[in-house]
Each structure stands twice: as structure tokens, then as C-alpha cells.
Design an enzyme around this catalytic site. Structure first.
Site, mmCIF file in Angstrom:
data_model
loop_
_atom_site.group_PDB
_atom_site.id
_atom_site.type_symbol
_atom_site.label_atom_id
_atom_site.label_comp_id
_atom_site.label_asym_id
_atom_site.label_seq_id
_atom_site.Cartn_x
_atom_site.Cartn_y
_atom_site.Cartn_z
ATOM 1 N N ASN A 1 29.154 35.198 48.870
ATOM 2 C CA ASN A 1 27.854 35.748 48.507
ATOM 3 C C ASN A 1 26.903 34.614 48.137
ATOM 4 O O ASN A 1 27.259 33.438 48.235
ATOM 5 C CB ASN A 1 27.985 36.765 47.368
ATOM 6 N N ASP B 1 34.081 41.750 46.041
ATOM 7 C CA ASP B 1 34.774 43.013 45.783
ATOM 8 C C ASP B 1 35.957 43.218 46.728
ATOM 9 O O ASP B 1 36.929 43.890 46.364
ATOM 10 C CB ASP B 1 33.802 44.185 45.932
ATOM 11 N N LYS C 1 42.133 29.338 63.648
ATOM 12 C CA LYS C 1 40.783 29.840 63.876
ATOM 13 C C LYS C 1 40.796 30.945 64.923
ATOM 14 O O LYS C 1 41.360 30.796 66.013
ATOM 15 C CB LYS C 1 39.879 28.696 64.349
ATOM 16 N N PRO D 1 40.847 42.442 42.590
ATOM 17 C CA PRO D 1 40.946 42.916 41.202
ATOM 18 C C PRO D 1 39.588 42.887 40.511
ATOM 19 O O PRO D 1 38.762 42.023 40.786
ATOM 20 C CB PRO D 1 41.927 41.930 40.555
ATOM 21 N N ASP D 2 39.361 43.838 39.619
ATOM 22 C CA ASP D 2 38.151 43.875 38.800
ATOM 23 C C ASP D 2 38.444 43.037 37.560
ATOM 24 O O ASP D 2 39.052 43.501 36.595
ATOM 25 C CB ASP D 2 37.814 45.309 38.421
ATOM 26 N N VAL E 1 36.685 41.564 34.987
ATOM 27 C CA VAL E 1 36.186 41.859 33.643
ATOM 28 C C VAL E 1 36.833 43.128 33.092
ATOM 29 O O VAL E 1 37.128 43.215 31.882
ATOM 30 C CB VAL E 1 34.644 41.938 33.627
ATOM 31 N N PHE F 1 28.337 41.039 33.508
ATOM 32 C CA PHE F 1 27.044 40.860 34.167
ATOM 33 C C PHE F 1 26.969 41.829 35.341
ATOM 34 O O PHE F 1 27.976 42.092 36.005
ATOM 35 C CB PHE F 1 26.880 39.428 34.677
ATOM 36 N N LYS G 1 33.878 50.199 32.146
ATOM 37 C CA LYS G 1 34.783 49.051 32.025
ATOM 38 C C LYS G 1 35.076 48.680 30.574
ATOM 39 O O LYS G 1 35.741 47.685 30.311
ATOM 40 C CB LYS G 1 34.192 47.849 32.772
#
Length: 421
Positions: free
Chosen positions: A215, A284, A294, A312-313, A315, A332, A350
Site C-alpha cells: 500500500n 489485510d 517469477k 492476522p488483525d 491490534v 489507527f 477491537k
């Protein structure tokens, strides 16, 4: 924001005043610094004297105002060096575009710029200028140059609003009371003895030896928060994805690439922490298979299918650690629409003590930018910070956390229950 109660009794503050209409506010700044217990010495540039008289500042500070680099009596004792040695910190308010440019290039053609070159300690600059001058790429480059070259430089503001020239926009000098509060927070070890773990930057999820999913995160916000926590006296562990940023001096660095690696490091180190701050933009999803070679294009298909699995999440996992959970967990949320709605839902879902939300759809803020604007949500409060430089926002965030949770007066690890406050 709660006004800090700490005094500045041990501070010797050199107040630099440059040319600009906001110089009239400097008198109130000097008065408030002295009220907090600081010893103040004022240094004015020649241009500043066109807006406010040295006699006014002398009456408020109780010291003769220094204005000339070539003062024969003062320079008998190398006056500019003595000023630099005397001060525990320097605040330039207002800091004009001209002075910022001269400071960024290392010029020393008046007393104040000479002192800045000789001074080794915290420097606070409160910019004040026309909104077009502040937004000009040259001014922004000069500010960034100072931040890149000197870790001890803090930019305070500017505020946005109506200006003396009739324009509206960023460029107004912060109010003196706010400047004093910022200096007070910096000089008080708000996180002394506290262990803070921070995640920052993006993750990279490999597809093959050449390609990966990632990202736009630059890591600037997380690194700025790490530097601010260090300045507040914390012991900082920074778990960082791949970024092009220098490591904050004094931080324990753990460099990772993938979300799995970041999760492992976060779970290992957060159980020993007082505060966990998750600024990283974690992917995610990741490819379920990493190809050893390749992947080649073929003439028979214009489509490549990737099967993705959820990462995995991090936080949420840290917040669910039970007895090993950090006393405070901060998340965040970077959202492109309905930012506050989604952020509030995420905080509750969460089990986070605090969430910091930024709307990445706003041009010039967020990913890759040096500026940001955030909204802080706790169980009972909503607070906005910015728009401002990320370094300034980071220091305000750390100050807000310390004041909101009274970190400087309690041992968080002795109170380790899950909280939504």
C-alpha cells in the site's frame, strides 16, 4: 486539551522574534513563560523592531533585549556563544518565511540566526506568514530540510484562519498559551519510565520473488510518534515495515516485511509494554501461495488469478492478550469515506482504548504527505488535531495520551484491565 500543570521553573528560554505582524503576540508569550517560572532572554532581528519595541520586551522579561550581532560590549565575552550556552531551549515566535529560509541554509547574518547555529538543544519554530507564502513549495521544503537535518527542531503550527492581509488559510501564529503548553509538554517527561511499542509503515506480501502486494504508507506518522514518545522519556520499540526513513535515535528497531512477521514481533514485545500504538498500514490479505520463481506472462491468457487469505488483525490480537495485554492499546484507522463512523465501530469491535482516525480522501493529507489531520476517539471524548505537520501532530498525540490517562503519575502496568476510556 487539558492544560498541563507542570511548571517551567528549570527552563532558561531564549525567545527569538522575527519580522511580522504576529510579533505583537510575542509580548504575551514572554509574559506567560515567566508566569510558568521560566527565565527568559529575548533576541530580536532588525525586522522585528519595526513591529514591537525592545523596551516592551525588556519590561516583561526583566532582561535587556539583545538585537545586534556586532555589539562591541556583548561580544567582548563572545555574546552570541554565551547566549547559546545559556539557553535550555529556543523558541522563535513568530518565525518568518525569511528567517526559516536563512536557518535552513545555515546563514548567520544576524544575532538570532548565529545563535541558532551555535545552539545545541530543543528548538521550537512558530511560523507566521501569509497563507500563500506558507504553502509555497520553497517554504515547505525549507521546513522539511530543518526537520531532516535537526532532530531537535519542532514546528509549532501554524493555525489556519483569517489573516491580517485579508486572506484565509494556514499561516497564523499559534496563540501564545498554546505555544507555552507545547513547550511545557516537551520539557516534562510525560512518559518517563513507560515502555511503548509502535508499529509503522506498510507490509509487503510476496506473490513471487519479484512482485508483492502493498500500500501507499510511508511510515512518516509512526516514525514521528516514535520520536515524540522518545522525547517524552519513553522506552520505545519500533516495529517497522519497509520504509525509506532514518531510524529515530534511541528507538529499538525491529524491521519486518510481512504482516505475519509484524504480528509475531508485536505479540512478543507488546506483552512487556505499557502502551501499544498500531500506526502500521498492514495488508489485510496475502497470497495463499508464494511462487518460488517469477510468474511468466503467457500468450493464452490475459488474466492472472491470485487466491488471497486474510492476514492476522494485529491490534485486535494485542488487545485480546488478557493478563499480558498492554495497559493501553491505540489503533489507527485510515478511511476513504465515513471515516469517523468506521473508526468508532473499529474501536469498539477491537476493544481499543483509543483510536486515531484520518480521512485519506483529503488531498495533501495522510499517505506519503508530511501533513495530516486526525480525530481521536475514546470512550467519552472526541478531539481533532491538525491539519499540521505529522511531527507536530505526533507530539500533540503523545501529550494528549499522557494527559488523558495521566501517564506521568501512575504505573500503567499495575492496572492492566481492558478499558474503553
Amino acid at each position: 486539551m487539558i492544560e498541563p500543570m507542570n511548571s517551567l521553573a528549570n527552563e532558561r528560554i531564549l525567545v527569538g522574534i522575527t519580522g511580522g505582524i504576529a510579533a505583537y503576540k510575542s509580548a504575551e508569550l514572554v509574559r506567560l513563560l515567566i508566569k510558568r517560572g521560566a527565565e527568559v532572554q529575548v533576541v530580536m532581528t532588525p525586522a522585528a523592531e519595526a513591529f514591537i519595541t525592545p523596551l516592551t520586551l525588556q519590561a516583561l522579561s526583566g532582561k535587556a533585549v539583545r538585537t545586534s550581532l556586532l555589539d562591541e560590549q556583548a561580544e567582548l565575552g563572545m555574546g552570541h556563544i554565551e547566549l547559546a550556552r545559556w539557553a535550555t531551549c529556543v523558541i522563535v515566535a513568530p518565525a518568518s518565511a525569511d528567517f526559516i529560509a536563512r536557518m535552513a541554509t545555515g546563514m548567520a547574518n544576524d544575532l538570532l540566526s548565529t545563535v541558532m547555529l551555535a545552539f545545541n538543544g530543543p528548538i521550537f519554530l512558530a511560523p507566521a506568514m501569509n497563507q500563500a507564502m506558507y504553502s509555497n513549495p520553497m517554504t515547505q521544503k525549507n521546513l522539511q530540510t530543518l526537520l531532516d537535518l535537526r532532530a531537535d527542531v519542532t514546528i509549532l503550527g501554524p493555525d489556519s484562519g483569517e489573516q491580517a492581509c485579508g486572506d484565509t488559510g494556514p499561516g497564523r501564529m499559534l496563540e501564545p498559551a498554546e505555544i507555552v503548553n507545547r513547550i511545557n509538554a516537551f520539557s516534562s517527561p510525560l512518559l518517563a519510565g513507560k515502555k511503548v511499542v509502535i508499529t509503522a509503515g506498510p507490509t509487503q506480501e510476496p506473490i513471487d520473488p519479484v512482485r508483492y502486494i502493498s500500500n501507499h504508507s510511508s511510515g512518516k506518522m509512526g516514525y514521528a510518534i516514535a520520536a515524540a514518545a522518545l522525547a517524552a522519556g519513553a522506552e520505545v520499540t519500533l516495529i517497522s515495515g519497509p520504509v525509506a526513513l532514518p531510524s529515530p535515535a534511541g528507538a529499538r528497531m525491529i524491521n519486518v516485511t510481512t504482516a505475519i512477521e509484524m504480528a509475531d514481533a508485536a505479540l512478543e514485545h507488546s506483552c512487556h509494554a505499557d502502551i501499544f500504538i498500531a500506526t502500521a498500514a498492514v495488508a489485510d490479505f496475502r497470497p495463499d501461495t508464494v511462487h518460488p520463481h517469477k510468474l511468466k506472462k503467457t500468450s493464452t491468457s490475459a488474466v492472472m488469478d491470485l487466491h488471497l487469505v486474510q492476514n492476522p488483525d494485529i491490534v485486535a490480537q494485542v488487545a485480546a492478550l488478557g493478563s499480558k495485554r498492554p495497559a493501553r492499546v491505540v489503533g489507527f484507522a485510515a478511511e476513504s469515506r465515513d471515516a469517523e463512523k468506521y473508526g468508532a465501530e473499529k474501536r469498539i469491535r477491537k476493544q481499543l482504548d483509543m483510536i486515531v482516525i484520518n480521512d485519506i480522501s483529503v488531498a495533501g493529507l495522510g499517505f506519503g504527505s508530511n501533513h495530516n489531520k486526525v480525530t481521536i476517539l475514546t470512550g467519552e471524548s472526541r478531539t481533532e488535531i491538525g491539519p499540521s505537520l505529522k511531527t507536530d501532530i505526533a507530539r500533540q498525540l503523545i501529550s494528549f495520551m499522557a494527559e488523558h490517562w495521566q501517564l506521568n503519575s501512575s504505573d500503567l502496568k499495575e492496572n492492566n484491565e481492558v478499558s474503553t476510556s
